[in-house]
Design an enzyme around this catalytic site. Structure first.
Site, PDB file in Angstrom:
ATOM      1  N   CYS A  28      -8.162  -2.488  -3.851  1.00 55.50           N
ATOM      2  CA  CYS A  28      -6.714  -2.401  -4.052  1.00 55.50           C
ATOM      3  C   CYS A  28      -6.099  -3.798  -3.990  1.00 55.50           C
ATOM      4  CB  CYS A  28      -6.064  -1.495  -3.009  1.00 55.50           C
ATOM      5  SG  CYS A  28      -5.974   0.249  -3.504  1.00 55.50           S
ATOM      6  N   HIS A  32       0.533   4.820  -1.992  1.00 52.78           N
ATOM      7  CA  HIS A  32      -0.202   5.865  -1.276  1.00 52.78           C
ATOM      8  C   HIS A  32       0.654   6.689  -0.333  1.00 52.78           C
ATOM      9  CE1 HIS A  32      -3.996   4.728  -3.067  1.00 52.78           C
ATOM     10  NE2 HIS A  32      -3.690   3.460  -2.832  1.00 52.78           N
ATOM     11  N   ARG A  48     -13.340  -0.720  -0.316  1.00 51.45           N
ATOM     12  CA  ARG A  48     -12.316   0.042  -1.043  1.00 51.45           C
ATOM     13  C   ARG A  48     -10.935  -0.588  -0.852  1.00 51.45           C
ATOM     14  NH1 ARG A  48      -9.424   1.056  -3.777  1.00 51.45           N
ATOM     15  NH2 ARG A  48      -8.560   2.955  -4.697  1.00 51.45           N
ATOM     16  N   CYS A  93       0.841  -1.205   0.000  1.00 50.08           N
ATOM     17  CA  CYS A  93       0.000   0.000   0.000  1.00 50.08           C
ATOM     18  C   CYS A  93       0.872   1.248   0.000  1.00 50.08           C
ATOM     19  CB  CYS A  93      -0.883   0.043   1.253  1.00 50.08           C
ATOM     20  SG  CYS A  93      -1.812  -1.467   1.597  1.00 50.08           S
TER      21      CYS A  93
END
Lengths: 98, 156, 266, 154
Positions: free
Chosen positions: C227, C186, C223, C182
């Protein structure tokens, strides 16, 4: 939802309803849920239909429609949505014309 | 260039073979990886001796379910709108890198740059929590890698 | 259901269109300072739709949630939400901003969806609602919307610290066939493009959110699952301890960002 | 037997809304599909499609094909014999060409319709106004679609 307008004035009315509008087809794969869409949206004002929409799956989920209405005299605006299962949703709003 | 001078051989080991056996009943059998040798920052010889096809390679690169290169890279193809910019522009990549260097970067970019965001397209070991239908399989087959190598070489 | 008259359904008007801002007062964790509001990554057109109570499709679920909260319990149910929580506009304001939090009795991390289901089981004698059902999304959207403008204030101290650490670990480790963490997108690639999409700071103030791609409202856990699908990873269960830990981690690093759910997302 | 009525969330508003900004247009659409060509032929039945009177605007750059903003306006003088009766909204590339048909009552004045539509891919959308005297007026608009509709959503 009270609203007021002057006689002869054109007002814009906006509507949205919660509905998944399942198209019954997809580019992605074979597991397609059967079509379930709102196929008709109709609006009546002072007892007469002012707009009727024949809706196809090309209308987005949670259908949104905005349209012009010419205010004539005070009365009900009646919104009707009908979907493939026969479900009928009716909403009425009072329009006050001065 | 952290991997300069490093020689590594990677092939489907015992772990991969066991995974393969366990999933043979329910999923299409994965092909064991071809062995290859990293020399410097390149893999000098085609994987499994395959011959790449430029046109197929282009299709694989653009296919969102295969190479999906445009998610991160700009490519010099007219009409391909809205590429990503996480990775470098691939225009001229065939002039900047040799076939062997391109091959290693597709097979496992992390050999060259360990912290890379680029997936290793021909690797099955050392991965965490791989989705069931992808386990034990590389992202691209040896043939597909060679096809993409062939296409990227034409971008000069 | 036949013959049930639909009466006037009021639009829930939420005070203040505080879109994409951070509380100005007080000290500010370093991480929150560099977090960019999710709304910075929205087009002007979507931002305008989000701010418009008729065009923000998420408001359909807020409206449904307000109705579910107030309505008498269905057959077999013990009581309504409103019979415990009178005047929800004031009594429930800020609740969503503090969750997830560790439940003192069970020692487990519980988010808003979990709290709603705890109430259903323990207080209402009703079965729990599944993630991504319109009913649970509606109640979650309504209660979160009651905290619009409130800064996220989750606790990561004491019993929550272990969950926070687990969330941070999950955030940082590579996963899936594509072997991506992640944090690589991000934190390290914020503002860059994945195709036409701009990578955001993953500030979760807008969830549950209406994603155009989903064509419906969805939870933060859904959500997160999107990903995971993208990197071809094994999916965690919606409501699992993994997603709860990630939810706590994300809400902690976005502390002081103001709730603006239900948001519109691509 | 009254029609089945359920509770379903509805939002209604009577107010002006901020205009959606439309910017310059790109030209990247594929040729129209057969489905579209057939639907258009059935609609026109050989009649000429005139320009003017009707205007169609769609988001030039649609972030998601699942929901694309669409606005139709028709100049429509009151109490004239050529008032607009029906507006057909057609897609060149969707699996079903007709997106919607709007039946307009007489004497409504200038027509405004706004809705959100689904687009499978980058394409032209057509709006065709059918007048009381049978004349057809058409306009088209192109939307570049970043993310196609009909994706398997995660």
């Amino acid at each position: 939802m009270p609203a007021t307008a002057q006689a002869g004035e054109t007002i814009k009315i906006r509507s949205a309803i919660q509905h998944p509008m399942i198209t019954g087809h997809t580019d992605a794969g074979p597991n397609v849920a059967p079509r379930k869409i709102i196929h008709t949206f109709a609006v009546a004002y002072l007892g007469a239909e002012v707009l009727r929409v024949d809706v196809a799956p090309g209308i987005a989920a949670n259908p949104f429609f905005a349209f012009n209405l010419r205010a004539r005299s005070s009365g009900d605006v009646v919104f009707t949505w009908i979907d493939d299962t026969g479900e009928v949703i009716v909403e009425t709003r009072q329009l006050t014309v001065t | 260039m952290g991997a300069r001078g490093m020689i590594a051989v990677r092939a489907a080991g015992l772990g991969s073979a066991l995974v393969l056996a366990a999933f043979a009943v329910t999923s299409a059998a994965a092909t064991p990886l071809e062995s290859f040798a990293v020399a410097g920052d390149a893999i000098g010889t085609p994987l499994g001796g395959a011959t790449g096809d430029v046109s197929r390679g282009r299709d694989i690169a653009l296919d969102r379910g295969k190479g999906n290169c445009l998610i991160c890279h700009r490519v010099p193809i007219e009409g391909e709108l809205f590429p990503g910019d996480v990775g470098p522009d691939l225009s001229g990549i065939g002039a900047r890198l040799t076939a062997g260097q391109i091959r290693l970067r597709l097979v496992d970019q992390s050999v060259v740059t360990p912290l890379t965001l680029m997936p290793s397209y021909y690797r099955v070991d050392g991965l965490r929590r791989v989705g069931d239908q992808f386990r034990g399989k590389p992202v691209l087959t040896a043939q597909e890698i060679e096809d993409v190598v062939a296409w990227l070489q034409t971008l000069r | 259901m036949g013959g049930l008259k639909v009466l006037c359904i009021a639009i829930v008007l939420i005070n203040g269109q505080t879109i994409g801002t951070v509380a100005a007062d007080g000290p500010f964790p370093d991480e929150a300072r560099r977090m960019r509001s999710a709304n910075e990554f929205l087009s002007p057109a979507l931002r305008a739709e989000q701010a418009d109570p008729i065009r923000n499709r998420g408001m359909l679920w807020v409206e449904q949630g307000e109705r579910l909260f107030a309505q008498p319990p269905p057959p077999g149910g013990a009581q309504s939400c409103a019979s415990c929580h009178a005047s929800p506009e004031t009594s429930m304001r800020g609740v969503a901003a503090r969750l997830p939090a560790v439940d003192a009795e069970s020692g487990q991390l519980v988010n808003l969806e979990g709290r709603i289901n705890d109430c259903r089981i323990l207080r209402q004698s009703l079965p729990p609602l599944d993630y991504e059902t319109d009913e649970l999304l509606a109640l979650t959207a309504y209660l979160t919307a009651l905290s619009i403008g409130e800064p996220l204030t989750v606790s990561i101290d004491g019993p929550a610290s272990a969950f926070y650490a687990y969330g941070q670990q999950l955030w940082s480790e590579r996963q899936g066939q594509l072997n991506v963490a992640c944090t690589q997108c991000h934190d390290q690639s914020v503002g860059r493009k994945l195709r036409g999409d701009t990578i955001s700071s993953a500030v979760p103030t807008g969830y549950p959110a209406y994603r155009l791609e989903w064509q419906t409202l969805g939870s933060l856990h859904r959500r997160l699952r999107s990903c995971q699908l993208g990197v071809r990873a094994q999916l965690f269960e919606l409501g699992s301890r993994e997603y709860l830990a990630l939810e706590l981690y994300l809400k902690s690093r976005a502390r002081r960002h103001l709730i603006d759910a239900p948001a519109l997302r691509r | 037997m009254p029609p089945m009525m359920r509770r379903r969330s509805v939002l209604l508003g009577i107010a002006a809304s901020p205009a959606i900004p439309y910017s310059s247009r790109a030209q990247t659409s594929a040729p129209p599909s057969t489905v579209f060509t057939v639907a258009l032929a059935e609609l026109t039945k050989g009649r000429e499609l005139k320009s003017g009177r009707i205007r169609l605007e769609t988001s030039p750059l649609a972030e998601s094909g699942s929901s694309v903003e669409c606005k139709i306006t028709v100049e429509n003088a009151l109490a004239t014999p050529d008032q607009v009766r029906t507006i057909h909204l057609l897609s060149e590339q969707n699996p079903i060409a007709t997106i919607a048909r709007f039946h307009i009552a007489p004497d409504t004045g200038d027509v405004l319709i706004e809705t959100s539509i689904r687009l499978r891919t980058t394409q032209h959308v057509h709006a065709i106004a059918q007048m009381a005297d049978g004349a057809l007026y058409a306009d088209k608009s192109e939307s570049v679609v970043l993310l196609a509709a009909c994706l398997d959503a995660g």
